[in-house]
Design a protein around this motif. Structure first.
Motif, PDB file in Angstrom:
ATOM      1  N   ASN A  49      76.363   8.179  61.382  1.00 22.09           N
ATOM      2  CA  ASN A  49      77.282   7.410  62.225  1.00 22.09           C
ATOM      3  C   ASN A  49      78.682   7.985  62.229  1.00 22.09           C
ATOM      4  N   GLY A  50      78.833   9.220  61.825  1.00 26.85           N
ATOM      5  CA  GLY A  50      80.131   9.859  61.918  1.00 26.85           C
ATOM      6  C   GLY A  50      81.116   9.407  60.875  1.00 26.85           C
ATOM      7  N   GLY A  51      80.659   8.878  59.767  1.00 23.70           N
ATOM      8  CA  GLY A  51      81.554   8.499  58.691  1.00 23.70           C
ATOM      9  C   GLY A  51      82.228   7.165  58.874  1.00 23.70           C
ATOM     10  N   TRP A  52      81.759   6.358  59.810  1.00 30.99           N
ATOM     11  CA  TRP A  52      82.349   5.034  60.017  1.00 30.99           C
ATOM     12  C   TRP A  52      81.755   4.033  59.035  1.00 30.99           C
ATOM     13  N   GLU A  53      82.619   3.305  58.374  1.00 30.37           N
ATOM     14  CA  GLU A  53      82.179   2.195  57.511  1.00 30.37           C
ATOM     15  C   GLU A  53      82.355   0.903  58.295  1.00 30.37           C
ATOM     16  N   THR A  54      81.285   0.170  58.440  1.00 33.38           N
ATOM     17  CA  THR A  54      81.283  -1.046  59.248  1.00 33.38           C
ATOM     18  C   THR A  54      81.263  -2.265  58.349  1.00 33.38           C
ATOM     19  N   LEU A  55      82.241  -3.133  58.562  1.00 31.93           N
ATOM     20  CA  LEU A  55      82.228  -4.432  57.891  1.00 31.93           C
ATOM     21  C   LEU A  55      81.483  -5.395  58.790  1.00 31.93           C
ATOM     22  N   ARG A  56      80.480  -6.025  58.217  1.00 34.72           N
ATOM     23  CA  ARG A  56      79.611  -6.842  59.040  1.00 34.72           C
ATOM     24  C   ARG A  56      80.412  -7.926  59.758  1.00 34.72           C
ATOM     25  N   ASP A  57      79.854  -8.317  60.881  1.00 31.81           N
ATOM     26  CA  ASP A  57      80.441  -9.342  61.731  1.00 31.81           C
ATOM     27  C   ASP A  57      80.955 -10.509  60.910  1.00 31.81           C
ATOM     28  N   VAL A  58      82.220 -10.819  61.041  1.00 34.08           N
ATOM     29  CA  VAL A  58      82.803 -11.935  60.309  1.00 34.08           C
ATOM     30  C   VAL A  58      82.873 -13.187  61.170  1.00 34.08           C
ATOM     31  N   VAL A  59      82.172 -13.177  62.298  1.00 30.25           N
ATOM     32  CA  VAL A  59      82.178 -14.327  63.172  1.00 30.25           C
ATOM     33  C   VAL A  59      81.017 -15.257  62.855  1.00 30.25           C
ATOM     34  N   GLU A  60      80.031 -14.804  62.112  1.00 29.52           N
ATOM     35  CA  GLU A  60      78.860 -15.622  61.826  1.00 29.52           C
ATOM     36  C   GLU A  60      79.122 -16.514  60.627  1.00 29.52           C
ATOM     37  N   PRO A  61      79.589 -17.741  60.832  1.00 24.02           N
ATOM     38  CA  PRO A  61      79.858 -18.615  59.689  1.00 24.02           C
ATOM     39  C   PRO A  61      78.638 -19.391  59.223  1.00 24.02           C
ATOM     40  N   ASN A  62      77.524 -19.306  59.947  1.00 29.64           N
ATOM     41  CA  ASN A  62      76.370 -20.141  59.624  1.00 29.64           C
ATOM     42  C   ASN A  62      75.170 -19.311  59.194  1.00 29.64           C
ATOM     43  N   THR A  63      75.409 -18.176  58.572  1.00 26.82           N
ATOM     44  CA  THR A  63      74.299 -17.345  58.135  1.00 26.82           C
ATOM     45  C   THR A  63      73.391 -18.148  57.216  1.00 26.82           C
ATOM     46  N   GLY A  64      72.162 -18.302  57.641  1.00 23.19           N
ATOM     47  CA  GLY A  64      71.202 -19.044  56.835  1.00 23.19           C
ATOM     48  C   GLY A  64      71.205 -20.535  57.064  1.00 23.19           C
ATOM     49  N   PHE A  65      72.126 -21.057  57.883  1.00 26.37           N
ATOM     50  CA  PHE A  65      72.189 -22.498  58.123  1.00 26.37           C
ATOM     51  C   PHE A  65      71.239 -22.871  59.261  1.00 26.37           C
ATOM     52  N   THR A  66      69.970 -22.846  58.981  1.00 30.39           N
ATOM     53  CA  THR A  66      68.954 -23.171  59.965  1.00 30.39           C
ATOM     54  C   THR A  66      68.459 -24.591  59.737  1.00 30.39           C
ATOM     55  N   VAL A  67      67.591 -25.033  60.661  1.00 34.37           N
ATOM     56  CA  VAL A  67      67.006 -26.366  60.511  1.00 34.37           C
ATOM     57  C   VAL A  67      66.160 -26.433  59.251  1.00 34.37           C
ATOM     58  N   ASP A  68      65.392 -25.364  59.007  1.00 39.65           N
ATOM     59  CA  ASP A  68      64.567 -25.346  57.791  1.00 39.65           C
ATOM     60  C   ASP A  68      65.429 -25.371  56.540  1.00 39.65           C
ATOM     61  N   TYR A  69      66.576 -24.730  56.623  1.00 42.63           N
ATOM     62  CA  TYR A  69      67.487 -24.719  55.472  1.00 42.63           C
ATOM     63  C   TYR A  69      67.881 -26.141  55.084  1.00 42.63           C
ATOM     64  N   PHE A  70      68.315 -26.920  56.059  1.00 39.22           N
ATOM     65  CA  PHE A  70      68.745 -28.283  55.759  1.00 39.22           C
ATOM     66  C   PHE A  70      67.562 -29.203  55.478  1.00 39.22           C
ATOM     67  N   GLU A  71      66.420 -28.939  56.126  1.00 34.79           N
ATOM     68  CA  GLU A  71      65.252 -29.744  55.819  1.00 34.79           C
ATOM     69  C   GLU A  71      64.860 -29.581  54.352  1.00 34.79           C
ATOM     70  N   ASP A  72      64.979 -28.369  53.864  1.00 35.87           N
ATOM     71  CA  ASP A  72      64.639 -28.126  52.458  1.00 35.87           C
ATOM     72  C   ASP A  72      65.609 -28.869  51.539  1.00 35.87           C
ATOM     73  N   LEU A  73      66.929 -28.815  51.865  1.00 34.87           N
ATOM     74  CA  LEU A  73      67.899 -29.519  51.036  1.00 34.87           C
ATOM     75  C   LEU A  73      67.682 -31.029  51.077  1.00 34.87           C
ATOM     76  N   LEU A  74      67.407 -31.550  52.257  1.00 36.83           N
ATOM     77  CA  LEU A  74      67.201 -32.991  52.379  1.00 36.83           C
ATOM     78  C   LEU A  74      65.925 -33.436  51.694  1.00 36.83           C
ATOM     79  N   SER A  75      64.906 -32.597  51.757  1.00 37.88           N
ATOM     80  CA  SER A  75      63.658 -32.963  51.080  1.00 37.88           C
ATOM     81  C   SER A  75      63.826 -32.971  49.570  1.00 37.88           C
ATOM     82  N   SER A  76      64.708 -32.102  49.062  1.00 37.51           N
ATOM     83  CA  SER A  76      64.949 -32.110  47.618  1.00 37.51           C
ATOM     84  C   SER A  76      65.658 -33.384  47.188  1.00 37.51           C
TER      85      SER A  76
END
Length: 1539
Positions: free
Chosen positions: A483-510
């Motif tokens: 990639n020509g020596g470019w260091e990429t910092l991952r997208d900082v716009v995604e504040p909900n990484t992993g915050f899916t319906v299954d994610y919360f269903e698992d927490l609520l079921s616990s």
């Protein structure tokens, strides 16, 4: 409840082994105080309507000034508002610009392009130049202090408006740029530049055109080059970017870039185009880079700037300030030996272009193939001859091929030479250099917009910005990867990484697992889970949460089934509580029509949907809030070509509602990043490879675990390190594996994990000299290794603290993830080597034996990181001081300005939303408060945030985890200091919770005891302090617990023994005035001083005076007066007994415990009590409680000293007499005082019934009896030198007289309340007032008591008698009833009521009775004489009452006759003279001796003489008769004499 290790999705796209990677630090909203809004006073008309900010603010343009100001500018509200805020990370010196509050300037029409800001070298003035879309240039001169801006804007010359309409001649203004505060440039579509210059308050314009006419001709010819689709309306010569460079007064250059990729260099002073560079064909860039640039310019979206001008070494200060966008323009470099030469570099971004290239090898492709060339960063080197003021031809230095991301695949960013939907938002060049041991390469930073997502990239420019010859493109194509020596910092716009319906269903079921159904879930438990995720520190901007809530409220209000919702109209203390109450508030459990039961499960299902919908709104708003706008540079300018620099410099990415700081990570963060992004292999080139390979085992399992399982594992580990183990650690870990982990590992995962473990540890994977303990030690050393902190004299600003907080949070997350993966990997290895297998591999025994130590050491580091991570994740409940912490140094005027009271711009500023501060974490609150137990790093440059992070972590126990097996989990002094810092920062409940995350320790117990004391849990704190006292049993504290020793205040003498410990504890309770606790520990301290088991820390005896004093005072404060009295009699410190007695007496008097006080014996202390009471009595107000004179009286009465008691009461009475006030209020107290004094003195022997009191001011006017001296007193006793003060002797009768006078005055005060405002009245005056009021009975009574002469009373009574007689006579003459109006004095008298006759006739009877009572031989009948004279004086014809005539006729006829003569009553005088002669005894009965009888012949002669002149026949007749009677009498006497 939250389990995501990386809630903001921070990943790196290209992490190289052994390289220090960058990771982004994001803060939602710059932490500032609420903004101040002001309208710019112009001639233009302000619109009536407001303009809210668009959802996607691509219009927003940010820029900064020079580093001396660090002011951030942005246009908001559709370009109608210009916002200025501080972007400084440190609190600068007074000479630097510092905005204490954001400033918002409102314009009447939208701004056309980016405004430019300049600052004065002294930091006193800010200049802003802005161009409106209508072509009006506005120049503002603003005060940098931010105070009274509304007044500053109205000063002469503060606002200048220049209408460019005539100068533009119908052309639309293009890109705007300002060279300095007096020169502006406007790009035009035909390639020319309109220069606007201010000289002596006058503005002129000059149009700068290219020197070659070829360009103007070619602009009229048809273009044969391929244009991108949709670009036909674009003008090739249109200028799309401007920049400038200045060097004192010798050189001033402007750089322009047109759409046809022509770079021109203009001489601002002469207006000549000095150089033109064709970027499409020059220096090997390639013809494929041709074509028009479609980005930028007027009416299109594009990056903030295409051109950056940089240079190496600064020179002397410029004569005019410049903005930070061309801050490096004022710098030059020494080239070779010519001191008149300097060098600067141009870095130009060329966007990708689309061309059509025909293929000669394939006739079928005559139409050509579409080829998209990549964007490029081209650099040129320009040499300046400062002596001649000329520049060299720009020489090509090199090119950097852009490698923007094109997609997100598998959690990583894909790369493409040019991507559809990828746009460069901004870029910046960061020069390298050295700062101490640190060095940095020249770096280019780029901010990309990938379909609404912001991506940050960086690449090294080493060798490109140097004086060497230019480099070719081939030199840069294969640098550091594909990639020509470019260091990429991952997208900082995604504040909900992993915050899916299954994610919360698992927490609520616990949560619902306890009830095995959704019925166990409640509205509160569901809301708690989502609230914890929504309001996690730094996850979502408060503005995103607020806007999402407003949108949600509008939605539920629009529902047809929605009725009145009380939750919408209530007020809430915080945004989180408002969200908690409103989300789902329109839902209610329904009742099943079939069964009649509440459908709880259906209600919970709908509630979960509501919360998930609200979360989606917040995420969508946060994605827009994190949309990147630009990138700015802060700090110094870099170094020279040898790489030396005195300071560092960094970049900050500007978002719509936040800032992003790329921070260079340490080894711990880099390792964690490599594990997540791949990398590491067995027997790698470095130790890191082996660590990453092993950690991947645990990471691969952790990534597959549901969130509830991760939370359960963290909870088990936290409880383990907090409580310790009572069995082998391997057994405990296996239990955790079976309970929390085994059920989630499938057979395939187990087989894969087994193979990896075998290859690493059982198949000689690590080599002969490397075992698992060594590997774990290497990994933990990487986690704990920290670079050296920073040392600076500048303190962090609120923005710097916010960046530091987020840097710490992210660093702790990465380090924790590495340790957590290691721990899971070790447990997997433990399960592998302890499982039952038929064949045991070689080396398993050795591996099994080394695992316990590896697990223990890992848990030790886990304990520290888990506690620190908890600080960064826990929200500070008390955010009341956030505004104060940011704006606490504002002056009074600023605070009034922020109220906008009657502000003329209130309607214009109505669209500006309130600035909501980010929700603080405990760590942020800790950094803001700067408690004394931790050291807050300080910095003055941006990239030092990473060093500040290391500095803070060095103050924790993370670098100090002990290597000894038995102490691996031991609490370190740094842990205790951090807990104490939480307490001092105002978070006692969190300090307790923080301490509970560690094993039992005396230091943490000490902090917990203090915290519970602050929380009001006094009994718990006492119990903890008592437990701690056992640690001091005969030993110094420093040998017991290093943590506790480190927490003890420095003012306490070292070493500290039990007595000193109690002294410290008492200080804590004194601060909160808990007297019961003070008594308890003071008693313990006193007992400890006499205990044989407690040895003092030195040979000197312990001074326990303070313990006795505090014990006594606290006992008194508790009202335990009997105990306090006992302490007085037992204390060994007699020298301080006087103060103690005085304190006890004072407190008991104030507590109204006088009776108990007088019953105390005070053996040997009676004199002290009396002196105390006497002193208080002399210097206290008798009207104020307590009345010490009354207390003193009670004290003396109790002890039988009646004379002293009488003296106290008499002095109190006199004190009351000295008080000015209404006598009806003070008089009764004064009378009571005298009465008590009379009663007390009456009990004394009459010979001793006198008082010696100080001489009062009015004592000289009082009549006192002179006491006879019964003994000899030496003469010298009365000498002035022997007399200490004047005293007077007061006898009992004197007191009674004063008492009666007070009573008399009280009677008068009751009758005349308005006339008695003072209590000073003489006895004679009091009697006169009684007489005047007609109160003769009272007057006679009190006159006798006061020993006042009654003459005045009788004379007044005589007058009243005459008046009564006249009134009656007048009524008889007129024949009318007698009037009683003037006889009220007679009617009211009890004496008269028993008399007979008419009222008027009773007057003389009353007079007779009073004379009989009060006139007699003792008075020599002087009152009858006074009455007689007064009657005649009033009316000489008034008939003298018979009783009076009879009295004088018998007792003093001569007086009667004389009175008649005096008033010329000859007839009455003659009659009474005749009667006198006739009443004389007969001569016959007189004894034969001299003086047997007396006849006043003298007065009779006078009567006869006076009668001789009268012409009245009656008088003459009576005179003759009197003469005969006299002659007869004289004849009888003569006969007796002769016989």
């Amino acid at each position: 409840m939250e389990c995501s290790l990386f809630p903001n999705g921070f990943h790196s796209g290209t992490i190289q082994p052994g390289k220090m990677s960058h990771f982004p630090i994001h803060i939602p909203t710059p932490p500032t105080s609420p903004p101040l809004s002001y309208p710019v006073p112009t001639r233009l008309t302000y619109p009536q309507e407001t303009f809210p900010s668009p959802h996607h603010p691509s219009h927003a343009i940010y820029t900064t000034s020079s580093p001396s100001s660090n002011i951030l500018l942005r246009t908001i509200n559709n370009g109608l508002t210009l916002s200025l805020s501080s972007l400084s990370l440190s609190i600068s010196s007074p000479s630097h610009v510092r905005l204490k509050q954001p400033i918002r300037l409102h314009f009447p029409e939208p701004l056309h392009s980016s405004p430019v800001l300049f600052s004065h070298p002294a930091g006193s003035v800010l200049w802003v130049l802005a161009l409106t879309k209508r072509g009006v240039l506005i120049r503002l001169a603003l005060p940098s202090s931010g105070l009274k801006w509304d007044e500053a804007l109205r000063r002469d010359g503060a606002v200048e408006e220049i209408d460019l309409t005539d100068w533009l001649r119908g052309r639309q203004p293009g890109v705007f740029w300002a060279v300095d505060e007096n020169v502006g440039m406007v790009g035009l579509s035909e390639g020319a530049i309109l220069k606007i210059e201010r000289d002596d308050d006058e503005w002129t314009s000059t149009e700068l055109k290219p020197t070659s006419y070829l360009s103007s001709i070619t602009s009229l010819l048809p273009s044969f080059s391929s244009r991108p689709s949709g670009a036909s309306h674009l003008q090739p010569n249109e200028i799309i970017a401007l920049s400038s460079y200045s060097q004192e007064d010798t050189l001033n250059l402007t750089f322009s870039l047109s759409r046809d990729r022509k770079l021109r260099i203009w001489n601002v002073l002469t207006g000549v185009c000095a150089r033109t560079v064709d970027l499409s064909v020059a220096n090997g860039v390639g013809a494929e880079s041709g074509g028009l640039i479609t980005e930028g310019g007027n009416g299109t979206e594009g990056p903030r700037s295409f051109i950056k001008v940089v240079s190496r070494k600064p020179t002397s200060s410029s004569s005019s300030p410049v903005s930070s966008s061309f801050q490096h323009n004022n710098e030059m470099e020494i080239v070779s030996s010519n001191t008149w030469k300097s060098t600067f570099y141009l870095v130009v971004y060329l966007p990708p272009s689309s061309t059509t290239i025909s293929s000669s090898s394939s006739p079928s492709s005559a139409a050509g193939n579409a080829f998209i060339s990549p964007g490029r960063f081209v650099t040129y080197r320009v040499v300046v001859d400062t002596h001649k003021g000329t520049i060299s031809e720009p020489s090509f230095s090199g090119v950097r091929i852009a490698s923007p991301p094109s997609s997100f695949e598998g959690g990583s960013l894909g790369s493409a030479v040019a991507g559809g939907g990828v746009e460069l938002r901004d870029f910046e060049v960061l020069l390298g250099g050295k700062s101490g041991a640190r060095s940095r390469k020249d770096t280019i930073w780029a901010v990309w917009d990938l379909k609404g997502r912001t991506v940050i990239q960086s690449s090294s420019l080493d060798g490109l910005l140097s004086s060497s010859t230019g480099s070719s493109e081939s030199d840069w194509e294969d640098i550091e990867g594909s990639n020509g020596g470019w260091e990429t910092l991952r997208d900082v716009v995604e504040p909900n990484t992993g915050f899916t319906v299954d994610y919360f269903e698992d927490l609520l079921s616990s949560v619902g697992a306890y009830g095995s159904s959704d019925r166990a879930l409640t509205r509160e438990s569901v809301a708690e889970i989502f609230i914890n995720h929504l309001f996690a520190p730094s996850r979502f901007a408060p503005t995103s949460l607020q806007s999402a809530l407003e949108s949600y409220i509008q939605t539920i209000q629009s529902l047809p089934s929605t009725t009145h919702n009380a939750a919408l109209s209530q007020s809430y203390p915080s945004l989180s509580s408002r969200v908690d109450s409103i989300v789902g508030s329109h839902l209610a459990p329904l009742v099943s029509p079939q069964t009649g039961e509440i459908m709880h499960a259906d209600y919970i299902r709908k509630l979960k949907i509501e919360w998930l919908g609200f979360l989606a709104r917040v995420v969508e708003g946060e994605r827009d809030a994190r949309w990147g706008v630009g990138i700015v540079k802060m700090g110094a300018s870099g170094g020279d070509e040898s790489g030396n620099t005195a300071e560092e410099e960094g970049v900050v990415v500007i978002e719509r509602d936040g800032l992003v700081l790329p921070v260079e990570g340490g080894k711990g963060e880099s390792l964690a990043l490599r594990i997540v992004n791949g990398g590491g292999h067995l027997n790698g080139a470095t130790d890191e490879d082996d660590v990453v390979a092993f950690s991947k085992i645990g990471w691969s399992v952790v990534e597959r675990l549901p969130p509830s399982a991760k939370i359960g594992l963290e909870g088990e580990f936290d409880q383990l390190v907090a409580t310790g183990v009572n069995c082998p650690i391997e057994d405990t870990c296996l239990d955790i594996f079976e309970a929390k982990l085994a059920s989630y590992i499938s057979d395939d995962m187990s087989s894969s994990t087994s193979r990896e473990i075998s290859s690493l540890f059982l198949d000689s994977g690590l080599g002969e000299n490397r075992d698992i303990t060594t590997l774990v030690t290497l990994a933990l050393n990487q986690v704990r290794e920290l670079e050296n902190g920073v040392e600076s004299g500048l303190a962090l600003s609120p923005l710097g603290i916010a960046f530091l907080d987020e840097s710490l949070r992210v660093s702790l997350e990465w380090r924790f993830s590495l340790v957590f993966n290691l721990l899971i990997g070790l447990i997997l290895v433990l399960d592998q080597v302890t499982s039952d297998r038929e064949v045991e591999k070689e080396g398993e025994d050795q591996l099994r034996d080394s695992l316990p130590l590896a697990i223990l050491s890992t848990l030790g580091v886990y304990q520290k990181l888990s506690a620190l991570r908890w600080l960064s994740r826990t929200i500070s409940l008390d955010n009341s001081g956030a505004n104060d912490s940011f704006g606490g140094d504002l002056g009074l005027l600023e605070r009034f300005d922020s109220l906008h009271v009657n502000h003329p711009s209130s309607s214009l500023a109505s669209h500006s939303s309130s600035n909501t501060l980010p929700l603080p974490s405990l760590l942020l609150a800790l950094l803001r408060s700067v408690p004394t137990s931790i050291a807050l790093p300080s910095t003055s440059t941006l990239t030092s945030i990473s060093s500040c992070t290391a500095s803070f972590l060095q103050t924790t126990s993370l670098p100090f985890c002990p290597a000894e097996r038995e102490n691996m989990w031991a609490v370190q002094p740094q842990d205790g200091k951090l807990a104490l810092a939480l307490l001092e920062a105002g978070h006692p409940e969190h300090a307790v919770e923080f301490g509970e995350r560690f094993m039992k320790d005396e230091g943490l117990a000490f902090v917990e005891a203090k915290a519970r004391l602050v929380l009001g849990q006094v009994e718990e704190s006492e119990a903890l302090f008592e437990q701690l006292s056992g640690a001091f049993d005969g030993r110094p504290a420093i040998s017991v617990s290093p943590t506790l020793s480190a927490l003890l205040p420095s003012k306490i003498s070292q070493p500290v023994d039990l007595v000193e410990f109690y002294r410290l504890v008492i200080l804590f309770y004194e601060a909160t005035s808990l007297d019961a606790s003070i008594v308890k520990f003071a008693n313990l301290a006193i007992e400890a001083t006499h205990s044989d088991s407690v040895k003092p820390s030195s040979s000197r005896p312990k001074n326990t005076l303070d313990f006795w004093s505090k014990l006594f005072k606290s006992t008194v404060a508790l009202g335990r007066f009997e105990d306090a009295h006992m302490i007085l009699t037992t204390t060994p410190y007699r020298e301080s007994i006087s103060d103690a007695v005085s304190h006890l007496v004072t407190v008991m008097c104030h507590a109204n415990e006088v009776d108990r006080l007088t019953h105390f014996t005070f053996v040997g202390l009676e004199d002290i009590v009396e002196r105390t009471l006497a002193f208080k009595a002399r210097h206290s107000d008798p009207l104020v409680f307590p009345n010490y004179l009354l207390v003193l009286y009670s004290w003396h009465i109790r002890r039988g000293d009646y004379r002293a008691a009488a003296s106290a009461m008499y002095q109190q009475g006199r004190r009351f007499g000295e008080i000015n006030g209404r006598f009806v209020d003070i008089g009764p107290r004064r009378a009571k005082s005298y009465l008590l004094a009379i009663n007390a003195l009456s009990l004394v022997d009459q010979k001793q019934a006198w008082l010696a009191v100080p001489l009062s001011a009015d004592s000289g006017n009082k009549r006192r009896k002179r006491r006879k001296l019964t003994s000899y007193i030496p003469e010298e006793t009365f000498s002035p030198s022997a007399r200490t003060k004047d005293v007077e002797i007061v006898e009992l009768e004197d007191i009674r007289r004063e008492y009666n006078l007070v009573l008399s005055t009280l009677l008068l005060a009751e009758r005349f309340p308005d006339s008695f405002q003072s209590n000073t009245l003489a006895a004679e005056d009091a009697i006169a007032l009684f007489v005047q009021a007609g109160m003769f009975d009272t007057a006679f009574l009190h006159a006798r008591q006061l020993q006042v002469d009654l003459t005045g009373i009788f004379e007044r009574l005589a007058i009243k008698t005459v008046e009564a007689a006249h009134s009656a006579a007048h009524a008889r003459v007129l024949g009318i009833p007698e009037s009683l109006d003037h006889l009220d004095w007679l009617i009211d008298s009890p004496t008269v009521t028993s008399l007979d006759g008419p009222i008027s006739g009773r007057a003389s009877q009353y007079l007779r009775i009073m004379l009989e009572r009060h006139d007699g031989p003792a008075t020599f009948f002087k009152y009858r004489q006074a009455v007689l004279e007064k009657l005649l004086d009033c009316d000489r014809f008034f008939p003298i009452p018979s009783f009076l005539v009879e009295f004088f006729s018998v007792n003093d006829p001569e007086r009667l006759i004389q009175s008649y003569l005096t008033y010329d009553l000859l007839k009455e005088a003659l009659e009474h003279s005749i009667a006198l002669i006739r009443r004389a005894p007969s001569i016959d009965v007189l004894p034969k001796q001299a003086n047997a009888t007396y006849v006043p012949y003298n007065i009779l002669n006078v009567v006869l003489r006076e009668s001789s002149t009268s012409k009245s026949e009656q008088v003459k007749s009576l005179a003759e008769e009197l003469k005969r009677e006299v002659d007869r009498r004289l004849g009888d006497l003569e006969s007796v004499r002769m016989g």
